[in-house]
Scaffold this motif. Structure first.
Motif, PDB file in Angstrom:
ATOM      1  N   THR A  86       0.808  -1.230   0.000  1.00  0.00           N
ATOM      2  CA  THR A  86       0.000   0.000   0.000  1.00  0.00           C
ATOM      3  C   THR A  86       0.837   1.274   0.000  1.00  0.00           C
ATOM      4  O   THR A  86       0.272   2.367   0.060  1.00  0.00           O
ATOM      5  CB  THR A  86      -0.942   0.044   1.216  1.00  0.00           C
ATOM      6  N   ALA A  87       2.161   1.168  -0.044  1.00  0.00           N
ATOM      7  CA  ALA A  87       3.004   2.361   0.073  1.00  0.00           C
ATOM      8  C   ALA A  87       2.711   3.383  -1.026  1.00  0.00           C
ATOM      9  O   ALA A  87       2.687   4.594  -0.769  1.00  0.00           O
ATOM     10  CB  ALA A  87       4.487   1.974   0.049  1.00  0.00           C
ATOM     11  N   ALA A  88       2.460   2.910  -2.247  1.00  0.00           N
ATOM     12  CA  ALA A  88       2.177   3.839  -3.346  1.00  0.00           C
ATOM     13  C   ALA A  88       0.881   4.598  -3.087  1.00  0.00           C
ATOM     14  O   ALA A  88       0.807   5.817  -3.290  1.00  0.00           O
ATOM     15  CB  ALA A  88       2.093   3.080  -4.670  1.00  0.00           C
ATOM     16  N   PHE A  89      -0.155   3.898  -2.621  1.00  0.00           N
ATOM     17  CA  PHE A  89      -1.412   4.557  -2.296  1.00  0.00           C
ATOM     18  C   PHE A  89      -1.225   5.578  -1.186  1.00  0.00           C
ATOM     19  O   PHE A  89      -1.719   6.705  -1.270  1.00  0.00           O
ATOM     20  CB  PHE A  89      -2.455   3.518  -1.869  1.00  0.00           C
ATOM     21  N   GLN A  90      -0.507   5.184  -0.135  1.00  0.00           N
ATOM     22  CA  GLN A  90      -0.329   6.088   1.006  1.00  0.00           C
ATOM     23  C   GLN A  90       0.444   7.341   0.583  1.00  0.00           C
ATOM     24  O   GLN A  90       0.105   8.458   0.992  1.00  0.00           O
ATOM     25  CB  GLN A  90       0.422   5.375   2.138  1.00  0.00           C
ATOM     26  N   ASP A 144     -10.681  -1.611   9.172  1.00  0.00           N
ATOM     27  CA  ASP A 144     -10.806  -1.818  10.609  1.00  0.00           C
ATOM     28  C   ASP A 144      -9.601  -1.347  11.423  1.00  0.00           C
ATOM     29  O   ASP A 144      -9.656  -1.359  12.651  1.00  0.00           O
ATOM     30  CB  ASP A 144     -11.048  -3.306  10.900  1.00  0.00           C
ATOM     31  N   ALA A 145      -8.523  -0.963  10.782  1.00  0.00           N
ATOM     32  CA  ALA A 145      -7.319  -0.540  11.505  1.00  0.00           C
ATOM     33  C   ALA A 145      -6.775   0.731  10.868  1.00  0.00           C
ATOM     34  O   ALA A 145      -6.887   0.931   9.653  1.00  0.00           O
ATOM     35  CB  ALA A 145      -6.262  -1.647  11.480  1.00  0.00           C
ATOM     36  N   PRO A 146      -6.175   1.608  11.682  1.00  0.00           N
ATOM     37  CA  PRO A 146      -5.626   2.850  11.115  1.00  0.00           C
ATOM     38  C   PRO A 146      -4.436   2.582  10.212  1.00  0.00           C
ATOM     39  O   PRO A 146      -3.681   1.632  10.426  1.00  0.00           O
ATOM     40  CB  PRO A 146      -5.213   3.648  12.353  1.00  0.00           C
ATOM     41  N   SER A 147      -4.293   3.405   9.200  1.00  0.00           N
ATOM     42  CA  SER A 147      -3.143   3.351   8.307  1.00  0.00           C
ATOM     43  C   SER A 147      -2.582   4.762   8.172  1.00  0.00           C
ATOM     44  O   SER A 147      -3.073   5.715   8.788  1.00  0.00           O
ATOM     45  CB  SER A 147      -3.537   2.798   6.940  1.00  0.00           C
ATOM     46  N   TRP A 148      -1.560   4.900   7.343  1.00  0.00           N
ATOM     47  CA  TRP A 148      -0.908   6.194   7.208  1.00  0.00           C
ATOM     48  C   TRP A 148      -1.876   7.277   6.734  1.00  0.00           C
ATOM     49  O   TRP A 148      -1.806   8.420   7.166  1.00  0.00           O
ATOM     50  CB  TRP A 148       0.272   6.094   6.248  1.00  0.00           C
ATOM     51  N   ALA A 149      -2.817   6.931   5.872  1.00  0.00           N
ATOM     52  CA  ALA A 149      -3.788   7.917   5.388  1.00  0.00           C
ATOM     53  C   ALA A 149      -4.579   8.513   6.553  1.00  0.00           C
ATOM     54  O   ALA A 149      -4.849   9.716   6.580  1.00  0.00           O
ATOM     55  CB  ALA A 149      -4.740   7.271   4.379  1.00  0.00           C
ATOM     56  N   ASP A 150      -4.952   7.679   7.527  1.00  0.00           N
ATOM     57  CA  ASP A 150      -5.680   8.183   8.692  1.00  0.00           C
ATOM     58  C   ASP A 150      -4.795   9.081   9.543  1.00  0.00           C
ATOM     59  O   ASP A 150      -5.259  10.101  10.081  1.00  0.00           O
ATOM     60  CB  ASP A 150      -6.191   7.018   9.537  1.00  0.00           C
TER      61      ASP A 150
END
Length: 257
Positions: A108-112, A199-205
């Motif tokens: 997901t690094a590219a998306f983030q 269901d879990a936070p990611s860099w976008a959040d």
């Protein structure tokens, strides 16, 4: 046991030295354990370039053909690593330490990274203009003078003339429109999902809640702006803030205003 990570911040003279920049808030949100901030003299705006180079921190860009050094920077005494830029810090901590959550899941690094670039014109450009005068006032005198001088060159006018009342209203409206557009993206996950990845936070959040922290620091929890934002978009941002508030760390137990 891991030694405390050293975190290089830009302390201000207001809010008991609380972090103000969304880029620094992003790094503050990802720390899973105790850290210590660097002493004030090492984090003034005019000293950032020289001090980061002295630390051996990697450059984060190029300006006028020369390497550009920026904060945040961390040093990890347990591994000897020096890492610059909040996204790189998050990825480093994901790989190095088990924290119960992976902010940049595999693949997901590219998306983030793309999301960070999208948020800037939707939110940060408008909010920066709204807060320029407050930012300059929040810094200690030496950093405040440097910030004011360089930003007035950047914008071509005194800070007080960048967002007078009618312009400020329009800038805030544009920021709210940006939040609403992002709210629509969140809704694609379906009802009841608070985070971008479900269901879990990611860099976008982390990126979004850092912008929320920025707004709250400079306007306060009782301000018209904060209350309007918390009520906007079906309460989206109030739910995100509540879900991520435990990660909003301040020094010395100082609460957000």
């Amino acid at each position: 046991m891991s030694q405390p990570i050293i975190f290089y911040d830009i302390p201000g003279n207001a809010w008991s030295g609380q972090t103000w920049s969304p880029n620094l808030w992003k790094a503050r949100h990802v720390f899973p354990f105790t850290y210590r901030r660097c002493p004030d003299p090492y984090a003034q705006y005019p000293d950032i370039q020289a001090h980061c180079a002295k630390l051996g921190a990697p450059a984060t860009g190029v300006r006028a053909g020369a390497p550009l050094y920026t904060l945040p920077v961390i040093q990890d005494p347990s591994t000897g690593a020096t890492v610059a830029e909040s996204f790189a810090i998050a990825k480093y901590l994901d790989v190095t330490y088990s924290r119960g959550v992976t902010l940049v899941p595999e693949g997901t690094a590219a998306f983030q990274a793309m999301f960070v670039d999208i948020v800037h014109p939707l939110l940060n450009e408008h909010l920066l203009q709204l807060h320029l005068v407050r930012i300059a006032a929040s810094l200690n005198p030496r950093s405040g003078e440097y910030f004011r001088r360089t930003r007035e060159v950047m914008f071509g006018k005194p800070l007080e003339e960048i967002a007078p009342a009618p312009v400020a209203v329009a800038l805030w409206k544009k920021a709210l429109e940006g939040f609403s557009r992002i709210h629509g993206w969140y809704n694609a996950n379906g009802e009841g999902k608070v985070f971008f990845m479900g269901d879990a936070p990611s860099w976008a959040d982390v990126v979004l809640v850092s912008v929320l922290a920025w707004i709250r620091v400079f306007n306060g929890s009782e301000s018209k702006e904060w209350k309007e934002l918390m009520a906007a978009d079906e309460g989206r941002w109030a739910r995100l803030w509540q879900a991520m508030e435990k990660y909003v760390r301040v020094d010395g137990g100082v609460a957000l205003p």
